[in-house]
Design an enzyme around this catalytic site. Structure first.
Site, PDB file in Angstrom:
ATOM      1  N   ASP A 203      18.710  20.743  34.954  1.00  0.00           N
ATOM      2  CA  ASP A 203      18.920  21.838  35.896  1.00  0.00           C
ATOM      3  C   ASP A 203      20.354  21.898  36.412  1.00  0.00           C
ATOM      4  OD1 ASP A 203      17.811  24.083  37.230  1.00  0.00           O
ATOM      5  OD2 ASP A 203      17.708  22.953  39.094  1.00  0.00           O
ATOM      6  N   SER A 227      17.632  29.818  40.951  1.00  0.00           N
ATOM      7  CA  SER A 227      17.006  29.738  39.622  1.00  0.00           C
ATOM      8  C   SER A 227      15.684  30.490  39.652  1.00  0.00           C
ATOM      9  CB  SER A 227      16.764  28.277  39.238  1.00  0.00           C
ATOM     10  OG  SER A 227      17.975  27.552  39.192  1.00  0.00           O
ATOM     11  N   GLN A 277      17.741  29.188  30.941  1.00  0.00           N
ATOM     12  CA  GLN A 277      17.392  29.512  32.319  1.00  0.00           C
ATOM     13  C   GLN A 277      17.931  30.889  32.673  1.00  0.00           C
ATOM     14  OE1 GLN A 277      19.122  27.838  36.319  1.00  0.00           O
ATOM     15  NE2 GLN A 277      17.490  26.424  35.682  1.00  0.00           N
TER      16      GLN A 277
END
Length: 286
Positions: A203, A227, A277
């Site tokens: 991440d 996110s 993402q």
């Protein structure tokens, strides 16, 4: 052991409340929210607690609400399917009675088959490049009027950028980042822990890459960023306490959303994981 790393390992140890119900502790990082990587790592640990003899090969997740770092998170695992070769799990993270995250993960019995991959790009060795804090400070000296695309915080990881955007160049239309990542110290020889740590690590920098053009032209306080979802595929085993090269790019942004994708390589060039993402990147009205 390094205090930050010891704390991270503790965070990834979940308390079993029932057969498929777990509780994990939270930590506060920058911005006052729970770091998305923490929830990814804990959710994968919860799913692994219901699996035997199979390895995680992919996960797909959505961040629904910001996590409260002052309260624990409960993880509920649904054993969707156990087949001859694959198992599927769905994990829901709950806080204050509401879902804040959900994830589907797939596990496979190890098999020997075709093995091929793309080549790792040529980059400087981690020992030959400065750490991220030094690189950001040097960029600020070159372009003092341009906002920095990265904030510097204490982490249980070392970050050494092999490639960052030139602070004197035009804002990139397709942001690209290459950064070496390694835990600050050695961790136990536990393949499940390694995958959970890789999920945590994955991440980092994705939202930064997706929002880099906005962050290089606007101060962080002028932007709303978060996110939205996260996908990861585990291709080969890897140790997060050895140098990994994270290669990221962001080919598109539209509708107040930026998209980024990444590849994680070992130092000897093995492609061990891929990520993707999409994140919210919105300029706030003045």
């Amino acid at each position: 052991m390094n205090a930050l790393l010891a704390d991270l390992l503790q965070v990834l140890k979940l308390e079993r409340l029932e057969i498929d119900l777990f509780r994990g502790q939270s930590r506060k990082l920058a911005g006052g929210r729970v770091f998305g990587g923490q929830v990814l790592g804990q959710a994968l640990a919860a799913a692994y607690a219901t699996i035997e003899g199979r390895e995680a090969h992919s996960l797909h997740a959505y961040f629904l609400r910001a996590g409260d770092p002052d309260h624990p998170i409960v993880y509920e695992v649904d054993r969707s399917r156990d087949g001859r070769g694959f198992s599927s799990r769905r994990v829901v993270a709950i806080q204050h009675g509401e879902q804040i995250f959900h994830m589907s993960a797939s596990f496979q019995i190890p098999e020997a088959a075709i093995d091929r991959q793309a080549d790792m790009p040529e980059v400087p060795a981690p020992e030959s490049v400065p750490d991220l804090a030094t690189a950001v400070a040097e960029a600020k000296l070159k372009a003092p009027d341009r906002p920095s695309p990265f904030r510097i915080h204490e982490h249980p990881f070392e970050f050494r950028p092999a490639e960052l955007p030139d602070p004197l160049a035009d804002v990139p239309r397709e942001p690209r980042v290459k950064v070496w990542i390694r835990l600050v110290e050695r961790v136990p020889d536990d393949p499940i822990l390694h995958r959970c740590l890789l999920a945590y690590t994955s991440d980092y920098f994705l939202l930064g890459a997706a929002s880099m053009d906005a962050r290089m032209s606007s101060e962080r306080e002028q932007l709303q960023m978060a996110s939205i979802d996260h996908a990861m595929w585990f291709h080969r085993p890897a140790r997060p306490d050895e140098w990994l090269l994270y290669v990221l790019d962001s080919p598109t942004a539209s509708g107040a959303r930026g998209f980024a994708r990444g590849s994680l390589f070992t130092r000897d060039g093995r492609l061990v994981a891929s990520t993707a993402q999409e994140g919210l990147v919105r300029r706030l009205s003045s």
